[in-house]
Design a protein around this motif. Structure first.
Motif, PDB file in Angstrom:
ATOM      1  N   ARG A  45       5.789  -0.076   7.120  1.00  0.00           N
ATOM      2  CA  ARG A  45       4.980  -0.502   8.265  1.00  0.00           C
ATOM      3  C   ARG A  45       5.821  -1.315   9.254  1.00  0.00           C
ATOM      4  NH1 ARG A  45       1.558  -1.462   4.006  1.00  0.00           N
ATOM      5  NH2 ARG A  45      -0.074   0.104   3.833  1.00  0.00           N
ATOM      6  N   LYS A  46       6.632  -2.228   8.749  1.00  0.00           N
ATOM      7  CA  LYS A  46       7.481  -3.055   9.613  1.00  0.00           C
ATOM      8  C   LYS A  46       8.538  -2.211  10.324  1.00  0.00           C
ATOM      9  CE  LYS A  46       6.631  -7.359   7.186  1.00  0.00           C
ATOM     10  NZ  LYS A  46       7.128  -8.444   6.357  1.00  0.00           N
ATOM     11  N   ALA A  47       9.121  -1.250   9.626  1.00  0.00           N
ATOM     12  CA  ALA A  47      10.119  -0.369  10.248  1.00  0.00           C
ATOM     13  C   ALA A  47       9.466   0.493  11.328  1.00  0.00           C
ATOM     14  CB  ALA A  47      10.792   0.494   9.191  1.00  0.00           C
ATOM     15  N   LEU A  48       8.260   0.989  11.065  1.00  0.00           N
ATOM     16  CA  LEU A  48       7.572   1.821  12.054  1.00  0.00           C
ATOM     17  C   LEU A  48       7.161   1.008  13.277  1.00  0.00           C
ATOM     18  CD1 LEU A  48       5.496   4.068   9.647  1.00  0.00           C
ATOM     19  CD2 LEU A  48       7.528   4.719  10.966  1.00  0.00           C
ATOM     20  N   TRP A  83       3.830   6.683   6.423  1.00  0.00           N
ATOM     21  CA  TRP A  83       4.358   7.549   7.491  1.00  0.00           C
ATOM     22  C   TRP A  83       3.263   8.483   8.009  1.00  0.00           C
ATOM     23  CZ3 TRP A  83       8.945   8.332  10.142  1.00  0.00           C
ATOM     24  CH2 TRP A  83       9.071   9.553  10.823  1.00  0.00           C
ATOM     25  N   ARG A  84       2.540   9.132   7.090  1.00  0.00           N
ATOM     26  CA  ARG A  84       1.504  10.100   7.494  1.00  0.00           C
ATOM     27  C   ARG A  84       0.392   9.436   8.293  1.00  0.00           C
ATOM     28  NH1 ARG A  84       2.061  11.768   2.070  1.00  0.00           N
ATOM     29  NH2 ARG A  84      -0.003  10.911   1.682  1.00  0.00           N
ATOM     30  N   GLU A  85       0.031   8.208   7.966  1.00  0.00           N
ATOM     31  CA  GLU A  85      -0.985   7.477   8.737  1.00  0.00           C
ATOM     32  C   GLU A  85      -0.483   7.159  10.141  1.00  0.00           C
ATOM     33  OE1 GLU A  85      -1.999   3.904   6.661  1.00  0.00           O
ATOM     34  OE2 GLU A  85      -2.761   4.984   4.900  1.00  0.00           O
ATOM     35  N   TRP A  86       0.818   6.939  10.284  1.00  0.00           N
ATOM     36  CA  TRP A  86       1.420   6.506  11.545  1.00  0.00           C
ATOM     37  C   TRP A  86       1.661   7.649  12.518  1.00  0.00           C
ATOM     38  CZ3 TRP A  86       6.508   7.443  13.337  1.00  0.00           C
ATOM     39  CH2 TRP A  86       6.909   6.658  14.428  1.00  0.00           C
ATOM     40  N   VAL A  87       2.037   8.835  12.027  1.00  0.00           N
ATOM     41  CA  VAL A  87       2.366   9.964  12.901  1.00  0.00           C
ATOM     42  C   VAL A  87       1.075  10.506  13.524  1.00  0.00           C
ATOM     43  CG1 VAL A  87       3.261  12.337  12.965  1.00  0.00           C
ATOM     44  CG2 VAL A  87       4.449  10.596  11.634  1.00  0.00           C
TER      45      VAL A  87
END
Length: 138
Positions: free
Chosen positions: A58-61, A98-102
């Motif tokens: 989460r922090k990297a995204l 990742w999938r939640e973010w994209v």
């Protein structure tokens, strides 16, 4: 065997404009753009020793969103990603974040690789994105 391998991307035409973002450290840029493409990396800024791979992701995204915005683009314009995780056993947990973010419909050509990362880091990302088409007219 080889101990070090490097991949270098360079502009073949010396007249092509290269834009470099702010320098987070010597010899580095927050992003580089050329020919309507942006290259950047993301790591879990502000991580704590207690952070799970999900929290570090989460922090990297969040850092990636910031860098893409600095470069004039966003996550919907990503073309390619390489995600480095400390151990492959962490891939599934990272992938759920990742999938939640994209954004829906914006899938990315992505690889996930286990790597010996900086101390305390569980994830790092290398991204290529496109800049939006210019909307100016002559």
């Amino acid at each position: 065997g080889d101990l070090v391998e490097m991949k270098v991307t360079a502009a073949a035409n010396p007249k092509v404009a290269i834009v470099r973002g702010p320098a987070p450290g010597p010899g580095r840029s927050a992003f580089v753009s050329c020919n309507n493409l942006v290259w950047t990396v993301a790591f879990p800024a502000g991580k704590t020793p207690e952070d799970s791979i999900a929290e570090q992701t989460r922090k990297a995204l969040k850092a990636l969103d910031d860098r893409l915005a600095q470069a004039g683009t966003d996550k919907s314009r990503m073309l390619e990603a390489t995600v480095f995780v400390k151990e492959m056993s962490m891939k599934e947990e990272m992938d759920s974040v990742w999938r939640e973010w994209v954004p829906e419909g914006c899938g990315v050509s992505r690889a996930c690789v286990a790597a010996d990362l900086a101390p305390g880091d569980l994830v790092e990302m290398k991204i290529t994105a496109a800049l939006p088409q210019s909307t100016t007219t002559d």
